[in-house]
Design an enzyme around this catalytic site. Structure first.
Site, mmCIF file in Angstrom:
data_model
loop_
_atom_site.group_PDB
_atom_site.id
_atom_site.type_symbol
_atom_site.label_atom_id
_atom_site.label_comp_id
_atom_site.label_asym_id
_atom_site.label_seq_id
_atom_site.Cartn_x
_atom_site.Cartn_y
_atom_site.Cartn_z
ATOM 1 N N GLN A 2 18.089 -40.282 -26.490
ATOM 2 C CA GLN A 2 16.658 -40.323 -26.174
ATOM 3 C C GLN A 2 16.374 -40.033 -24.707
ATOM 4 O O GLN A 2 15.224 -39.746 -24.353
ATOM 5 C CB GLN A 2 16.067 -41.680 -26.568
ATOM 6 N N CYS B 141 12.699 -45.060 -28.515
ATOM 7 C CA CYS B 141 13.728 -45.563 -29.422
ATOM 8 C C CYS B 141 13.178 -45.725 -30.832
ATOM 9 O O CYS B 141 13.866 -45.474 -31.817
ATOM 10 C CB CYS B 141 14.230 -46.908 -28.908
ATOM 11 N N HIS C 273 14.010 -53.026 -28.584
ATOM 12 C CA HIS C 273 14.704 -51.765 -28.833
ATOM 13 C C HIS C 273 14.822 -51.510 -30.334
ATOM 14 O O HIS C 273 15.120 -52.426 -31.093
ATOM 15 C CB HIS C 273 16.085 -51.834 -28.178
ATOM 16 N N ASN D 235 22.927 -46.198 -32.303
ATOM 17 C CA ASN D 235 22.021 -46.226 -31.163
ATOM 18 C C ASN D 235 21.625 -44.796 -30.803
ATOM 19 O O ASN D 235 22.134 -43.838 -31.412
ATOM 20 C CB ASN D 235 22.694 -46.945 -29.980
#
Ligand SMILES: *[C@@H]1O[C@H](CO)[C@@H](O)[C@H](O)[C@H]1NC(C)=O
Length: 343
Positions: free
Chosen positions: A142, A148, A285, A306
């Site tokens: 990102q 996110c 997040h 992630n």
């Protein structure tokens, strides 16, 4: 020794003290040199260039503090996870959080809604890894944009799309960043996975990563690109909150968007192993649970995708401790999770 005069004793003591002082400052400057070298090597490896020497000095100090912290954590015996001097090593934790974590909490009213849970009767196998089933695209990055939430929603949608159509298609986060702006989602300034699903349903689909590539900043919505649909969802559901057993059932059936508290330094520098903290439950997040399992030492974990590139964590993934004593789960992972549905 008894025959030495007072003067001689004093002289020898002085020599000894001088020796200690010299060797200490020598090792300190050697240490600084090594730390400087480490910083230079790290800069080269990460292609980091600072605008002037003041900036470099400032970044060196932060780097040094971070390296010392990372090494101190890694020295603790039997800690199930390790930290690493990754590409974020010249940022303070505050800077890091400000530039990457953009999950907005669900409003109380919405998070307390009673919902039907389609996976309530699912029996979960001992482990699951959606990567092995071809339902997970490669790790994305990102960059310095707090979207996110878009990466989390897209990863979950890529999963359900593969499961329902048999095709793994990398989908567009940028479309969400640029076009999903009439509700609470605010591109790089944060958003919610549920609102992203809402947008995708109303838009009747999402286009591919290739058609609408990631820019890492807020842009103007391309209506043309947003009208070209590569995948669809028909709805989304929240997993019953504060219930790791329910989350387990959901992850057994598909990749699931989860919100976590990724605020701590240990999360910033996580490198390998089963992460057992430190974190609270201030959800900030959005990531995606793509499996679960049990480590060799018996610790149960969630396998989490992630969006910070492949140099962070275990090639971009983190294993987070599962089935902890608190109902919220580690870092609040069981608090606000949801999944898109395709039929
Ligand atoms: C789960 O099982 C119970 C008991 O058989 C049933 O009443 C319920 O409808 C089932 N739930 C779902 C979502 O299928």
């Amino acid at each position: 020794m008894a025959s030495l005069s007072l003067e001689k004793k004093l002289f020898l003591t002085l020599v000894l003290l001088l020796g200690i002082w010299v060797s200490q400052s020598w090792s300190r400057s050697l240490y600084e040199a090594t730390m400087n070298e480490k910083h230079e090597m790290w800069m080269a490896r990460n292609g980091r260039v600072y605008k002037d020497s003041a900036e470099k000095d400032k970044r060196f100090k932060i780097f040094k503090d971070n390296v010392e912290y990372i090494e101190s954590v890694n020295r603790v015996e039997n800690r199930p996870y390790k930290l690493g001097i990754n590409e974020f090593a010249d940022q303070t934790n505050e800077e890091f959080q400000a530039s990457r974590n953009g999950y907005k909490r669900l409003s109380n009213e919405r998070s307390s809604q009673t919902i039907s849970f389609r996976y309530e009767n699912v029996t979960a196998p001992a482990s699951m890894d959606w990567r092995k089933k071809g339902a997970v695209t490669p790790i994305k990055d990102q960059g310095q944009c707090g979207c996110c939430w878009a990466f989390s929603a897209v990863a979950a949608m890529e999963g359900i799309n593969q499961l329902s159509t048999g095709k793994l298609i990398s989908l567009s986060e940028q479309e969400l960043v640029d076009c999903d702006i009439s509700g609470e989602d605010q591109g790089c300034n944060g958003g919610l996975m549920d609102d992203a699903f809402e947008f995708i349903i109303q838009n009747k689909g999402l286009t591919t990563e290739t058609n609408y590539p990631y820019q890492g900043s807020d842009g103007t919505c391309s209506k043309n690109k947003a009208a070209s649909h590569a995948a669809k969802i028909t709805g989304y559901e929240d997993v019953p909150a504060n219930n790791e057993a329910a989350l387990l059932k959901a992850v057994t059936k598909q990749p699931v968007s989860v919100a976590i508290d990724a605020g701590g330094s240990d999360f910033q520098f996580y490198s390998s192993g089963v992460f057992t903290g430190q974190c609270g439950t201030e959800l900030d997040h959005g990531v995606t649970a793509v499996g679960y399992g049990t480590a060799a030492d018996g610790t149960k974990y969630w396998l989490v995708k992630n969006s910070w590139g492949t140099s962070w964590g275990e090639n971009g993934y983190i294993r987070m401790q599962r089935d902890i004593d608190a109902p919220e789960g580690l870092c609040g992972i069981a608090m606000e999770s949801s999944y898109p549905t395709a039929a």
